[in-house]
Design a protein around this motif. Structure first.
Motif, short mmCIF file in Angstrom:
data_model
loop_
_atom_site.label_atom_id
_atom_site.label_comp_id
_atom_site.label_asym_id
_atom_site.label_seq_id
_atom_site.Cartn_x
_atom_site.Cartn_y
_atom_site.Cartn_z
N LYS A 40 2.56 8.05 -3.90
CA LYS A 40 0.97 7.14 -4.34
C LYS A 40 0.93 6.95 -5.51
O LYS A 40 0.58 8.24 -6.23
N PRO A 41 0.71 5.62 -5.70
CA PRO A 41 -0.10 5.42 -7.13
C PRO A 41 -1.29 6.00 -7.07
O PRO A 41 -1.81 6.21 -6.63
N SER A 42 -1.30 6.84 -8.48
CA SER A 42 -2.47 7.41 -8.90
C SER A 42 -3.21 6.74 -9.37
O SER A 42 -3.48 5.44 -9.75
N SER A 43 -4.41 7.11 -9.35
CA SER A 43 -6.24 6.74 -8.98
C SER A 43 -6.36 6.68 -10.64
O SER A 43 -7.11 5.60 -10.51
N ILE A 44 -5.50 7.69 -11.34
CA ILE A 44 -5.63 7.40 -13.27
C ILE A 44 -4.78 6.96 -13.95
O ILE A 44 -5.23 5.64 -14.67
N THR A 45 -3.76 6.15 -13.52
CA THR A 45 -2.43 5.61 -14.21
C THR A 45 -2.37 4.65 -12.51
O THR A 45 -0.92 5.04 -12.24
N PRO A 46 -2.33 3.56 -11.90
CA PRO A 46 -2.07 2.95 -10.73
C PRO A 46 -1.03 2.16 -11.41
O PRO A 46 -0.42 1.72 -10.60
N ASP A 47 -0.77 1.86 -12.59
CA ASP A 47 0.23 0.72 -13.36
C ASP A 47 1.94 1.22 -13.11
O ASP A 47 2.96 1.19 -13.07
N SER A 52 0.45 -1.54 0.06
CA SER A 52 -0.42 -0.20 0.35
C SER A 52 0.79 1.35 -0.16
O SER A 52 0.39 1.82 -0.41
N SER A 62 5.15 6.13 -9.25
CA SER A 62 5.27 7.77 -8.80
C SER A 62 6.16 7.83 -8.17
O SER A 62 7.02 6.70 -6.79
N ASN A 100 4.75 1.39 -4.45
CA ASN A 100 5.00 0.59 -5.95
C ASN A 100 6.42 0.45 -6.77
O ASN A 100 6.61 1.13 -6.73
#
Length: 241
Positions: free
Chosen positions: A206-213, A42, A216, A45
């Motif tokens: 934190k991973p982006s909600s738009i591009t979580p893969d 969590s 960052s 990434n």
């Protein structure tokens, strides 16, 4: 994208080639590959989370072109950060040049890592983008000094990376439960002949909600805590810059 063939004249602003000991990238590749291989959770990434094609590449298929960065290089070779592992600028290209996919792969092999050739398609662009971001953050501090642009703008003189050496701010943040930075860099810039030192702490973002893969990063960039650096920080704190 501006590229340059792998001609050994210059390098990205750690040693990518055995014949380039005086031209290095400030990235500590050991710490970066520790991050790339880390399990995703969590708070972190990693490279493992990035989708990639199932096709395996062979070494001979790795790119040999080198991207020329946007980071100007100081022409002053008298102050080059010393010789050896973290040597500085040399004559030739006016801007720092990043390693090719092949150079990055071979550097990892020499350091007894187990890189996958296909990963270089992802690793190298991330490496380059993070360096560019670091320089952008430095320029945000430097824009207050308009006189620097009368001399062609700030230029990177020297650099070094040491992920094992924590900055005072990172130590304090960790006492309050914040994550440890996965890398630390010290960059020296030339501001119209004046040497100014900057320190950079690198954190996983934190991973982006738009591009979580897509990985960052958070870069904490500020003047190093010297007399000059303290004065710059104070001016910023009270709104002078």
């Amino acid at each position: 994208m501006t590229t340059d063939k792998d001609n050994g004249q210059s390098s990205c602003p750690v040693d990518h080639s055995t014949n380039m000991t005086n031209n290095e990238c400030p990235i500590d590749h050991k710490s970066w590959f520790s991050w790339f291989k880390a399990p995703q959770d969590s708070n972190q990434n990693s490279l493992k989370s990035i989708p990639r094609t199932a096709t395996s590449l062979t070494i001979d298929k790795l790119g040999k072109d080198r991207e020329i960065s946007s980071i100007p290089r100081s022409s002053d070779e008298a102050y080059n950060g010393g010789e050896g592992e973290h040597g500085g600028a040399v004559s030739g290209e006016a801007r720092w040049v990043y390693p090719s996919e092949e150079m990055f792969y071979k550097a990892m092999k020499r350091k007894n890592w187990d890189p996958k050739a296909e990963d270089m398609k992802v690793v190298v662009p991330i490496h380059n983008a993070v360096n560019e971001r670091a320089w952008t953050e430095i320029l945000k501090w430097e824009t207050a000094y308009g006189e620097a642009y009368k001399c062609g703008g700030p230029k990177l003189v020297s650099f070094k990376g040491d992920s094992s050496k924590l900055t005072p701010r990172a130590r304090i943040n960790m006492l309050f439960g914040y994550q440890r930075p996965f890398d630390r860099h010290d960059w020296v810039i030339d501001r119209c002949g004046k040497r100014v030192e900057y320190v950079i702490d690198f954190y996983t973002g934190k991973p982006s909600s738009i591009t979580p893969d897509i990985p960052s990063f958070y870069l904490d960039v500020r003047p190093k805590l010297s007399l000059e650096g303290a004065w710059i920080r104070f001016q910023k704190f009270i709104g002078m810059i």
